[in-house]
Design an enzyme around this catalytic site. Sequence first.
Site, PDB file in Angstrom:
ATOM      1  N   GLY A  32      96.605  61.140   9.657  1.00  0.00           N
ATOM      2  CA  GLY A  32      97.799  61.338  10.462  1.00  0.00           C
ATOM      3  C   GLY A  32      98.197  62.803  10.532  1.00  0.00           C
ATOM      4  O   GLY A  32      97.727  63.635   9.748  1.00  0.00           O
ATOM      5  N   CYS A  33      99.094  63.119  11.475  1.00  0.00           N
ATOM      6  CA  CYS A  33      99.485  64.521  11.684  1.00  0.00           C
ATOM      7  C   CYS A  33     100.362  65.043  10.548  1.00  0.00           C
ATOM      8  O   CYS A  33     100.097  66.111   9.991  1.00  0.00           O
ATOM      9  CB  CYS A  33     100.190  64.663  13.026  1.00  0.00           C
ATOM     10  SG  CYS A  33     101.544  63.494  13.307  1.00  0.00           S
ATOM     11  N   TYR A  34     101.407  64.280  10.200  1.00  0.00           N
ATOM     12  CA  TYR A  34     102.231  64.686   9.065  1.00  0.00           C
ATOM     13  C   TYR A  34     101.373  64.800   7.807  1.00  0.00           C
ATOM     14  O   TYR A  34     101.542  65.702   6.986  1.00  0.00           O
ATOM     15  CB  TYR A  34     103.322  63.647   8.804  1.00  0.00           C
ATOM     16  CG  TYR A  34     104.556  63.771   9.650  1.00  0.00           C
ATOM     17  CD1 TYR A  34     105.263  64.968   9.756  1.00  0.00           C
ATOM     18  CD2 TYR A  34     105.080  62.652  10.311  1.00  0.00           C
ATOM     19  CE1 TYR A  34     106.415  65.063  10.504  1.00  0.00           C
ATOM     20  CE2 TYR A  34     106.237  62.737  11.069  1.00  0.00           C
ATOM     21  CZ  TYR A  34     106.905  63.943  11.171  1.00  0.00           C
ATOM     22  OH  TYR A  34     108.056  64.028  11.913  1.00  0.00           O
TER      23      TYR A  34
END
Length: 346
Positions: A149-151
Amino acid sequence: MIKAGIIGSTGYAGAELVRLLCRHSKVEIKWFGSRSYIGERYADVFRNMFEIVDEKCLDDNMEQLADAVDVIFTATPQGLCASLVNEDILNKVKMIDLSADFRLKDVAVYEKWYGIKHQSPQFLEEAVYGLCEINRSRTKDARIIANPGCYTTCSILSVYPMVKEGLIEPKSIIIDAKSGTSGAGRGAKVPNLFCEVNENIKAYGVATHRHTPEIEEQLGYAAGEEVLINFTPHLVPMQRGILVTAYADLKKDVSYEEVKAVYDKYYKKEQFVRVLEKDVCPETRWVEGSNYVDVNFKLDARTNRIIMMGALDNLIKGAAGQAVQNMNIVFGLPENMGLEQVPMFP
């Protein structure tokens, strides 16, 4: 040429995959999958692709797709990839999943945090977590890659060297993160309307955000022990970008030079992770439109804590760019192929 298919090509991450792969010298996109726009020209959905992409959008028939391509990217909501994949498909193609379906090893944790039943738990053990700078040695032989994921990518890369070297208390980590609105996807949602987001900043998913167990699991591998974090994401009125500020207790007194040497140990040879100069804080504008992650740190002797910071473009290194990076590793290509865009400014 590598033949690629994209399921979910009309979402933000899927569209970014198309943009990157269209200029990849070793890839030909054979399948533009989209449930919402079946039969419509891709360039009518995204006008930036006019006279670049002439194909029409197809469905998500994974069986047919697996016979037509070498690699499948699934840029889809949670649960869809797991419901479509099977042994026959994995024996034919490589799969790079941009959803969370194969990121967590414990099916019970996945079902608790995502609130859905996992449709293919038999593939969880073999799936490789595709954070390239940490897992590339395992990625190259994987049949299925769980694109982070990006986070999570920004958080882990910002904190990883300190956790891996045992310089911070792993259960003292607090992560404050901020994201642009594209991180929420392209679907129409009232909280993401212009009037709701503009001139506003808000925390959301407080103590419940789904990326929390993903960060904990990966940092736990690095620490060699269980890691529990406080993770609070915020939505800010910009299109792209993730900014992470993380805090942790130091286990011992360290100098700037000692900590810098630790970050350099892990990232000096990494093209896409840039450790900034002393006292320079990462900013989203200096990584926008690129596959770069900028990281840095600041020691706070007064509190005996360290502040670790990172910034990336959530749609590229946080999604599509990392997926292309994983594909390059799998097919034995230079890892930076198709990903050397200089960050955009302004």
